[in-house]
Enzyme design. Structure first.
Site, PDB file in Angstrom:
ATOM      1  N   LYS A   1       0.836  -1.208   0.000  1.00 12.98           N
ATOM      2  CA  LYS A   1       0.000   0.000   0.000  1.00 12.98           C
ATOM      3  C   LYS A   1       0.865   1.250   0.000  1.00 12.98           C
ATOM      4  O   LYS A   1       2.005   1.243   0.480  1.00 12.98           O
ATOM      5  CB  LYS A   1      -0.978   0.034   1.179  1.00 12.98           C
ATOM      6  CG  LYS A   1      -0.351   0.185   2.576  1.00 12.98           C
ATOM      7  CD  LYS A   1      -0.102   1.629   2.985  1.00 12.98           C
ATOM      8  CE  LYS A   1       0.758   1.726   4.239  1.00 12.98           C
ATOM      9  NZ  LYS A   1       1.559   2.911   4.386  1.00 12.98           N
TER      10      LYS A   1
ATOM     11  N   PRO B   1       9.477  -4.798   0.144  1.00 13.08           N
ATOM     12  CA  PRO B   1      10.578  -4.674   1.104  1.00 13.08           C
ATOM     13  C   PRO B   1      10.094  -4.408   2.527  1.00 13.08           C
ATOM     14  O   PRO B   1       8.970  -3.952   2.740  1.00 13.08           O
ATOM     15  CB  PRO B   1      11.397  -3.501   0.565  1.00 13.08           C
ATOM     16  CG  PRO B   1      10.564  -2.836  -0.460  1.00 13.08           C
ATOM     17  CD  PRO B   1       9.478  -3.762  -0.883  1.00 13.08           C
ATOM     18  N   LEU B   2      10.985  -4.699   3.482  1.00 12.32           N
ATOM     19  CA  LEU B   2      10.680  -4.535   4.905  1.00 12.32           C
ATOM     20  C   LEU B   2      10.869  -3.089   5.345  1.00 12.32           C
ATOM     21  O   LEU B   2      11.739  -2.396   4.817  1.00 12.32           O
ATOM     22  CB  LEU B   2      11.660  -5.385   5.723  1.00 12.32           C
ATOM     23  CG  LEU B   2      11.552  -6.893   5.566  1.00 12.32           C
ATOM     24  CD1 LEU B   2      12.780  -7.554   6.168  1.00 12.32           C
ATOM     25  CD2 LEU B   2      10.288  -7.364   6.245  1.00 12.32           C
ATOM     26  N   ALA B   3      10.089  -2.670   6.342  1.00 12.49           N
ATOM     27  CA  ALA B   3      10.244  -1.340   6.960  1.00 12.49           C
ATOM     28  C   ALA B   3      10.399  -0.257   5.905  1.00 12.49           C
ATOM     29  O   ALA B   3      11.250   0.619   5.993  1.00 12.49           O
ATOM     30  CB  ALA B   3      11.448  -1.333   7.925  1.00 12.49           C
TER      31      ALA B   3
ATOM     32  N   LEU C   1       5.585   0.610   2.988  1.00  8.03           N
ATOM     33  CA  LEU C   1       4.653  -0.025   2.041  1.00  8.03           C
ATOM     34  C   LEU C   1       3.762  -1.051   2.739  1.00  8.03           C
ATOM     35  O   LEU C   1       3.008  -1.776   2.081  1.00  8.03           O
ATOM     36  CB  LEU C   1       5.438  -0.720   0.920  1.00  8.03           C
ATOM     37  CG  LEU C   1       6.264   0.201   0.020  1.00  8.03           C
ATOM     38  CD1 LEU C   1       7.203  -0.621  -0.866  1.00  8.03           C
ATOM     39  CD2 LEU C   1       5.353   1.067  -0.849  1.00  8.03           C
ATOM     40  N   ALA C   2       3.857  -1.134   4.056  1.00  5.26           N
ATOM     41  CA  ALA C   2       3.045  -2.053   4.876  1.00  5.26           C
ATOM     42  C   ALA C   2       3.289  -3.514   4.522  1.00  5.26           C
ATOM     43  O   ALA C   2       2.367  -4.330   4.556  1.00  5.26           O
ATOM     44  CB  ALA C   2       1.556  -1.716   4.774  1.00  5.26           C
TER      45      ALA C   2
ATOM     46  N   GLY D   1       4.902  -5.929   6.149  1.00  4.36           N
ATOM     47  CA  GLY D   1       4.622  -6.843   7.264  1.00  4.36           C
ATOM     48  C   GLY D   1       3.122  -6.975   7.495  1.00  4.36           C
ATOM     49  O   GLY D   1       2.600  -8.070   7.730  1.00  4.36           O
ATOM     50  N   SER D   2       2.408  -5.853   7.401  1.00  3.22           N
ATOM     51  CA  SER D   2       0.950  -5.875   7.569  1.00  3.22           C
ATOM     52  C   SER D   2       0.307  -6.672   6.442  1.00  3.22           C
ATOM     53  O   SER D   2      -0.668  -7.396   6.660  1.00  3.22           O
ATOM     54  CB  SER D   2       0.393  -4.446   7.549  1.00  3.22           C
ATOM     55  OG  SER D   2       0.994  -3.678   8.563  1.00  3.22           O
ATOM     56  N   ALA D   3       0.840  -6.539   5.228  1.00  7.92           N
ATOM     57  CA  ALA D   3       0.317  -7.290   4.086  1.00  7.92           C
ATOM     58  C   ALA D   3       0.469  -8.787   4.342  1.00  7.92           C
ATOM     59  O   ALA D   3      -0.461  -9.569   4.083  1.00  7.92           O
ATOM     60  CB  ALA D   3       1.058  -6.887   2.815  1.00  7.92           C
TER      61      ALA D   3
ATOM     62  N   ASP E   1      -2.553  -1.126   9.830  1.00  9.96           N
ATOM     63  CA  ASP E   1      -2.757  -1.202   8.376  1.00  9.96           C
ATOM     64  C   ASP E   1      -3.323  -2.547   7.918  1.00  9.96           C
ATOM     65  O   ASP E   1      -3.653  -2.705   6.743  1.00  9.96           O
ATOM     66  CB  ASP E   1      -1.414  -0.997   7.638  1.00  9.96           C
ATOM     67  CG  ASP E   1      -0.835   0.383   7.862  1.00  9.96           C
ATOM     68  OD1 ASP E   1      -1.592   1.312   8.189  1.00  9.96           O
ATOM     69  OD2 ASP E   1       0.395   0.530   7.695  1.00  9.96           O
TER      70      ASP E   1
HETATM   71  O1  C5P Z   1      -0.210  -0.431  14.272  1.00 12.33           O
HETATM   72  P1  C5P Z   1       1.229  -0.718  14.057  1.00 12.33           P
HETATM   73  O2  C5P Z   1       1.730  -1.849  14.924  1.00 12.33           O
HETATM   74  O3  C5P Z   1       1.585  -0.912  12.621  1.00 12.33           O
HETATM   75  O4  C5P Z   1       2.007   0.577  14.524  1.00 12.33           O
HETATM   76  C1  C5P Z   1       3.390   0.593  14.751  1.00 12.33           C
HETATM   77  C2  C5P Z   1       3.762   1.820  15.550  1.00 12.33           C
HETATM   78  O5  C5P Z   1       3.583   3.005  14.738  1.00 12.33           O
HETATM   79  C3  C5P Z   1       2.927   2.079  16.779  1.00 12.33           C
HETATM   80  O6  C5P Z   1       3.412   1.369  17.883  1.00 12.33           O
HETATM   81  C4  C5P Z   1       3.070   3.578  16.956  1.00 12.33           C
HETATM   82  O7  C5P Z   1       4.318   3.896  17.548  1.00 12.33           O
HETATM   83  C5  C5P Z   1       3.113   4.089  15.532  1.00 12.33           C
HETATM   84  N1  C5P Z   1       1.778   4.486  15.049  1.00 12.33           N
HETATM   85  C6  C5P Z   1       1.218   5.660  15.517  1.00 12.33           C
HETATM   86  N2  C5P Z   1      -0.023   6.043  15.089  1.00 12.33           N
HETATM   87  C7  C5P Z   1      -0.711   5.290  14.197  1.00 12.33           C
HETATM   88  C8  C5P Z   1      -0.161   4.093  13.696  1.00 12.33           C
HETATM   89  C9  C5P Z   1       1.094   3.725  14.144  1.00 12.33           C
HETATM   90  O8  C5P Z   1       1.844   6.382  16.331  1.00 12.33           O
HETATM   91  N3  C5P Z   1      -1.909   5.699  13.789  1.00 12.33           N
END
Ligand code: C5P
Length: 315
Positions: A26, A111-113, A116-117, A119-121, A153
């Site tokens: 994404k 790719p990681l980190a 592009l999400a 890990g979420s994908a 995500d």
């Molecule tokens: O939800 P996810 O685990 O992907 O989020 C990773 C980190 O990104 C959260 O722990 C937070 O530090 C930050 N984050 C945030 N606000 C969001 C989404 C993520 O601060 N809406």
């Protein structure tokens, strides 16, 4: 009542053996970041857009949980609970009362980190794959609510397309826009950026009065999508995290400049970065921009992609 097509596909694949799920990356066409909440997340208003860069999960029956991986960054992923694929199996197993058993293979192209999400994908793909493998028959809504427990995500990656995200990003609703393919070039960077670090940097810049005021509503991007005009969409792209990503990785400025100099309509940091996404007029423009970016030396690799595409799907 007629059985939906994806239900039929799911039954067929389960009966036939391995289950294969493809899931896109994404980008965010609009990412407005509000204040830090008490739970450590920021309130966001975002417009997610799924693009045609895919990871793939293959799931087979097993007596235990086994995960293997290949492709982009696979050697850097841990094979424990910190891996969102493992977490997704566990969370789905708990929610459905099943043992967390599957033989999974993850083929990574995202790719990681990278913003592009990826890990979420992979988590979204795992939910859809194990649901089909185990025959637990959860609907899209149920999957989305389990997905929200895995990351902000993840519900969007189950849904795909173009969607509005609210809350911490986990409350998604599809954006109804007339069909048209948008052409993108993705400039992949060396190494990743940590999402929490980028949010923290934005808080720091804001406290120091060094970040632009927060993006307004997403109405501009939604109107631009309805107009189906790439130049209008390009002028409406917004990412509040961009100054923070550029502050942590100043070389992204060069990448953004190189993509625009190469003839794209606009460039934006994708999510928390460091990938940069460039909107192009059409496929030919995207190919030309991709070649010029490759030659510019301002990024590690370049991919072309179209959006919107569906979320995690069997097939
Ligand atoms: O939800 P996810 O685990 O992907 O989020 C990773 C980190 O990104 C959260 O722990 C937070 O530090 C930050 N984050 C945030 N606000 C969001 C989404 C993520 O601060 N809406």
């Amino acid at each position: 009542m007629t059985e939906p097509l994806w239900e039929q596909e799911r039954r067929y694949q389960t009966a036939a053996g391995p289950v294969r799920v493809r899931v896109p990356a994404k980008i965010n066409l609009h990412l407005g970041v509000g204040p830090l909440r008490d739970d450590g997340y920021h309130e966001v208003t975002t417009v997610y857009h799924a693009v045609s860069l895919y990871d793939e999960i293959t799931a087979r029956p097993a007596e235990t949980l086994v995960l293997t991986m290949d492709g982009e960054g696979a050697d850097q992923l841990a094979l424990d609970e910190t891996n969102l694929v493992i977490r997704a199996v566990q969370v789905l197993a708990e929610a459905t009362g099943r043992p967390p058993h599957a033989r999974l293979h993850l083929r990574k192209r995202i790719p990681l980190a990278a913003g592009l999400a990826g890990g979420s994908a992979d988590a979204a793909a795992t939910l859809v794959a194990c649901d089909a493998l185990w025959g637990t028959g959860l609907g899209r809504e149920e999957l989305a609510s389990i997905a929200a427990r895995l990351g902000s995500d993840v519900p969007f990656l189950v849904l795909g397309g173009t969607a509005l995200g609210r809350g911490r990003g986990e409350q998604v609703s599809p954006v109804l826009a007339p069909g048209r393919a948008w052409h993108w070039v993705l400039a992949l960077a060396d190494g990743g950026l940590s999402t929490p670090d980028v949010y923290r940097e934005l808080d720091r810049l804001r406290a120091a009065g060094e970040a632009p005021s927060p993006a307004g509503s997403s109405d501009g991007i939604l109107a631009a999508l309805r107009q189906r005009d790439a130049a209008v969409l390009a002028a409406s792209l917004v990412n509040d995290l961009q100054p923070a990503a550029v502050s942590l990785r100043p070389s992204l400025r060069d990448t953004l400049d190189a993509g625009v100099a190469a003839g794209s309509l606009a460039g934006i940091v994708s999510g928390s970065g460091p990938t940069c996404a460039f909107l192009c007029r059409d496929a030919a423009n995207a190919d030309a921009v991709a070649r010029a970016l490759e030659a510019s030396g301002t990024c590690r690799a370049v991919r072309t992609a179209v959006g919107p595409v569906p979320g995690a799907r069997l097939g």
